[in-house]
Design an enzyme around this catalytic site. Structure first.
Site, PDB file in Angstrom:
ATOM      1  N   THR A  27       0.845  -1.115  -0.030  1.00 42.60           N
ATOM      2  CA  THR A  27       0.073   0.061   0.045  1.00 42.60           C
ATOM      3  C   THR A  27       0.900   1.401   0.223  1.00 42.60           C
ATOM      4  O   THR A  27       1.797   1.288   0.843  1.00 42.60           O
ATOM      5  CB  THR A  27      -1.105  -0.033   1.327  1.00 42.60           C
ATOM      6  OG1 THR A  27      -2.100  -1.108   1.038  1.00 42.60           O
ATOM      7  CG2 THR A  27      -1.667   1.331   1.428  1.00 42.60           C
ATOM      8  N   HIS A 177      -7.487 -10.352  -0.787  1.00 41.82           N
ATOM      9  CA  HIS A 177      -6.751 -10.038   0.718  1.00 41.82           C
ATOM     10  C   HIS A 177      -7.723 -10.745   1.435  1.00 41.82           C
ATOM     11  O   HIS A 177      -8.394 -10.065   2.073  1.00 41.82           O
ATOM     12  CB  HIS A 177      -6.682  -8.529   0.677  1.00 41.82           C
ATOM     13  CG  HIS A 177      -5.694  -8.062   1.582  1.00 41.82           C
ATOM     14  ND1 HIS A 177      -5.200  -8.945   2.593  1.00 41.82           N
ATOM     15  CD2 HIS A 177      -4.909  -6.849   1.916  1.00 41.82           C
ATOM     16  CE1 HIS A 177      -4.254  -8.402   3.444  1.00 41.82           C
ATOM     17  NE2 HIS A 177      -4.046  -6.817   2.904  1.00 41.82           N
ATOM     18  N   ASN A 180      -3.927 -10.368   7.297  1.00 40.55           N
ATOM     19  CA  ASN A 180      -3.627  -9.106   7.886  1.00 40.55           C
ATOM     20  C   ASN A 180      -4.757  -8.331   8.780  1.00 40.55           C
ATOM     21  O   ASN A 180      -4.890  -7.073   8.976  1.00 40.55           O
ATOM     22  CB  ASN A 180      -2.891  -8.239   6.884  1.00 40.55           C
ATOM     23  CG  ASN A 180      -1.732  -8.509   6.388  1.00 40.55           C
ATOM     24  OD1 ASN A 180      -1.220  -9.839   6.834  1.00 40.55           O
ATOM     25  ND2 ASN A 180      -1.198  -7.835   5.370  1.00 40.55           N
ATOM     26  N   TYR A 182      -8.002  -7.874   7.900  1.00 37.50           N
ATOM     27  CA  TYR A 182      -8.969  -7.178   7.220  1.00 37.50           C
ATOM     28  C   TYR A 182     -10.216  -7.908   6.989  1.00 37.50           C
ATOM     29  O   TYR A 182     -10.424  -8.996   7.659  1.00 37.50           O
ATOM     30  CB  TYR A 182      -8.368  -6.545   5.586  1.00 37.50           C
ATOM     31  CG  TYR A 182      -7.248  -5.529   6.161  1.00 37.50           C
ATOM     32  CD1 TYR A 182      -7.494  -4.443   6.864  1.00 37.50           C
ATOM     33  CD2 TYR A 182      -5.894  -5.913   5.693  1.00 37.50           C
ATOM     34  CE1 TYR A 182      -6.533  -3.499   7.089  1.00 37.50           C
ATOM     35  CE2 TYR A 182      -4.943  -4.968   5.961  1.00 37.50           C
ATOM     36  CZ  TYR A 182      -5.273  -3.775   6.651  1.00 37.50           C
ATOM     37  OH  TYR A 182      -3.952  -3.011   6.881  1.00 37.50           O
ATOM     38  N   ASN A 237      -3.769  -5.955  13.989  1.00 37.30           N
ATOM     39  CA  ASN A 237      -5.122  -5.788  13.991  1.00 37.30           C
ATOM     40  C   ASN A 237      -6.116  -6.799  14.697  1.00 37.30           C
ATOM     41  O   ASN A 237      -7.530  -6.888  14.298  1.00 37.30           O
ATOM     42  CB  ASN A 237      -5.786  -4.776  12.883  1.00 37.30           C
ATOM     43  CG  ASN A 237      -5.364  -3.537  12.806  1.00 37.30           C
ATOM     44  OD1 ASN A 237      -5.093  -2.769  13.737  1.00 37.30           O
ATOM     45  ND2 ASN A 237      -5.310  -3.187  11.332  1.00 37.30           N
TER      46      ASN A 237
HETATM   47  C1  FNR Z   1       2.755  -4.031   3.396  1.00 37.65           C
HETATM   48  N1  FNR Z   1       2.169  -5.313   3.173  1.00 37.65           N
HETATM   49  C2  FNR Z   1       1.037  -5.381   2.701  1.00 37.65           C
HETATM   50  N2  FNR Z   1       0.077  -6.377   2.622  1.00 37.65           N
HETATM   51  C3  FNR Z   1      -0.717  -6.943   1.826  1.00 37.65           C
HETATM   52  O1  FNR Z   1      -1.270  -7.928   1.776  1.00 37.65           O
HETATM   53  N3  FNR Z   1      -1.618  -5.714   1.163  1.00 37.65           N
HETATM   54  C4  FNR Z   1      -1.110  -4.579   1.236  1.00 37.65           C
HETATM   55  O2  FNR Z   1      -1.425  -3.354   0.604  1.00 37.65           O
HETATM   56  C5  FNR Z   1       0.261  -4.130   2.129  1.00 37.65           C
HETATM   57  N4  FNR Z   1       0.769  -3.097   2.208  1.00 37.65           N
HETATM   58  C6  FNR Z   1       1.873  -2.864   2.841  1.00 37.65           C
HETATM   59  C7  FNR Z   1       2.803  -1.632   2.840  1.00 37.65           C
HETATM   60  C8  FNR Z   1       3.954  -1.516   3.204  1.00 37.65           C
HETATM   61  C9  FNR Z   1       4.359   0.130   3.430  1.00 37.65           C
HETATM   62  C10 FNR Z   1       4.586  -2.479   4.006  1.00 37.65           C
HETATM   63  C11 FNR Z   1       6.037  -2.374   4.402  1.00 37.65           C
HETATM   64  C12 FNR Z   1       3.885  -3.600   3.868  1.00 37.65           C
HETATM   65  C13 FNR Z   1       2.843  -6.470   3.764  1.00 37.65           C
HETATM   66  C14 FNR Z   1       3.641  -6.917   2.528  1.00 37.65           C
HETATM   67  O3  FNR Z   1       3.121  -7.706   1.668  1.00 37.65           O
HETATM   68  C15 FNR Z   1       4.717  -7.994   2.967  1.00 37.65           C
HETATM   69  O4  FNR Z   1       4.064  -8.988   3.615  1.00 37.65           O
HETATM   70  C16 FNR Z   1       5.712  -7.519   4.209  1.00 37.65           C
HETATM   71  O5  FNR Z   1       6.224  -6.424   3.731  1.00 37.65           O
HETATM   72  C17 FNR Z   1       6.793  -8.534   4.404  1.00 37.65           C
HETATM   73  O6  FNR Z   1       7.607  -8.597   3.432  1.00 37.65           O
HETATM   74  P1  FNR Z   1       9.042  -7.834   3.380  1.00 37.65           P
HETATM   75  O7  FNR Z   1       8.822  -6.435   3.187  1.00 37.65           O
HETATM   76  O8  FNR Z   1       9.882  -8.192   4.540  1.00 37.65           O
HETATM   77  O9  FNR Z   1       9.696  -8.596   1.972  1.00 37.65           O
END
Ligand code: FNR
Length: 350
Positions: A27, A177, A180, A182, A237
């Site tokens: 995001t 999704h 997390n 949601y 959450n």
């Molecule tokens: C995320 N993550 C995330 N997950 C998801 O399912 N939808 C999303 O929109 C987001 N947005 C998001 C924004 C930001 C800024 C971060 C840092 C993370 C989680 C992401 O997909 C991932 O699971 C984690 O970042 C862990 O992977 P890395 O960053 O350690 O490679």
């Protein structure tokens, strides 16, 4: 050392990925005020087309799914047109992209959709979360409304319409999704699901909404283009509850029967362990799901490659390092040093 990441991988007869590195959904809160993706977003995704598959940032399926500022949508004609520019940019550069379909459920905030006239926050049960919207701390979370059965049916329809819109916008598929904390995840955990009707209490009932969304989307766009992200371990959450295990013990084999494009773990650090899962979320899913599993969470290319070699999962999703390195895949392939991620990078799209 990381050679296995560069093997192609057939998800099914429709989709073959050129390598095993996925860009994780991230995001960025950079859509315009109508929640339409911008040219800067198209350029950002286009620069990352070397990934075997890009999963877009989460995209809201309808106005009351919004819980953060300027997150893009896939429900208006202008949003669909905006995404077409993004998917064209990725395809022109030889990449593939799925849309991640999102409703934030109890962490939505009416501030974002007041123009629709609705003040309701939709969730399985009237159980709120503490705290407030990140970056907009003045917006404290509200006690949600327990969705009526008719409203649940409407949500399922809206998910499937958003999936159809995604295909219309040129996406190669969708990732639902379900992770997390949601909306979909809120049905799957006892912390947020206190219902006593056919959507609550038993593993089968608590899985019903997730499976209805999956089935409605599969019917609309095909199982080959449908994927799902889940968080069996509550970490965001959401409070954990050992009874959640039985829900996923039921749900995951049901998902396997649907023969989806892949199942993706929703977690920030794969090393996190959960008592009631007997360890890592990825190991738990691997033990009960025999189809394509995507691992993620604080991996480097090297540790991810080793995990694939050890059969912990099949594909590796990379999040933060992809924000810091648009050319992540080339850098790994050429053994070039990576730029280290920092949170300040979230303020601009590079
Ligand atoms: C995320 N993550 C995330 N997950 C998801 O399912 N939808 C999303 O929109 C987001 N947005 C998001 C924004 C930001 C800024 C971060 C840092 C993370 C989680 C992401 O997909 C991932 O699971 C984690 O970042 C862990 O992977 P890395 O960053 O350690 O490679």
């Amino acid at each position: 050392m990381t050679d296995n990441l560069f093997q192609s991988y057939a998800l099914n007869d429709t989709l073959t990925l050129k390598n095993r590195i996925l860009m994780a959904p991230l995001t960025r809160c950079m859509a315009d005020d109508e929640l339409v993706p911008t040219q800067a977003m198209a350029d950002y995704y286009g620069r990352r087309a070397e990934a075997g598959l890009i999963i877009s940032e989460a995209v809201i399926i309808r106005p009351d799914g919004q819980g953060y500022p300027n997150t893009p949508g896939l429900f208006s004609p202008a949003q669909i047109d905006g995404w077409r520019v993004v998917t064209d940019a990725v395809h022109q550069n030889g990449g593939k992209i799925f849309a991640q379909l999102w409703h934030t459920g109890r962490v939505a905030h009416p501030h974002f959709y007041q123009a629709t006239g609705s003040q309701d926050v939709m969730a399985p049960s009237a159980v709120g979360v503490e705290g407030s919207v990140p970056r907009m701390r003045e917006l404290t979370y509200q006690t949600p409304k327990a969705a009526l059965v008719e409203e649940i049916a409407e949500l399922v329809k809206d998910y499937s319409q958003a999936a159809a819109n995604a295909i219309d916008a040129g996406f190669d598929g969708v990732e639902i999704h379900g992770a997390n904390g949601y909306l979909i995840d809120q049905f799957l955990h006892h912390d947020s699901n206190r219902r006593s009707d056919e959507y609550g209490q038993t593993p089968e009932n608590m899985s019903r909404f997730a499976l209805e969304v999956v089935d409605a989307i599969v019917e609309r766009i095909g199982n080959d283009r449908t994927a799902l992200r889940v968080s069996p371990g509550a970490y965001f959450n959401m409070a954990g509850d050992s009874r959640d295990r039985e829900v996923f013990d039921y749900l995951v084999p049901e998902l396997e029967k649907r023969d989806l494009a892949f199942l993706h773990v929703g977690i920030f650090d794969d090393a996190m362990e959960f008592d009631y899962l007997d360890g890592r979320a990825s190991s738990y899913l691997r033990s009960i799901y025999n189809k394509t599993l995507v691992g993620v969470g604080s991996f480097s290319a090297e540790t991810g490659s080793t995990a694939i070699a050890e059969d912990k999962f099949d594909l590796l999703a990379i999040g933060r390092p992809f924000i810091a390195n648009p050319d992540y895949v080339e850098r790994v392939r050429d053994s070039k040093e990576l730029v280290e991620y920092s949170d300040e990078m979230l303020t601009s799209l590079v």
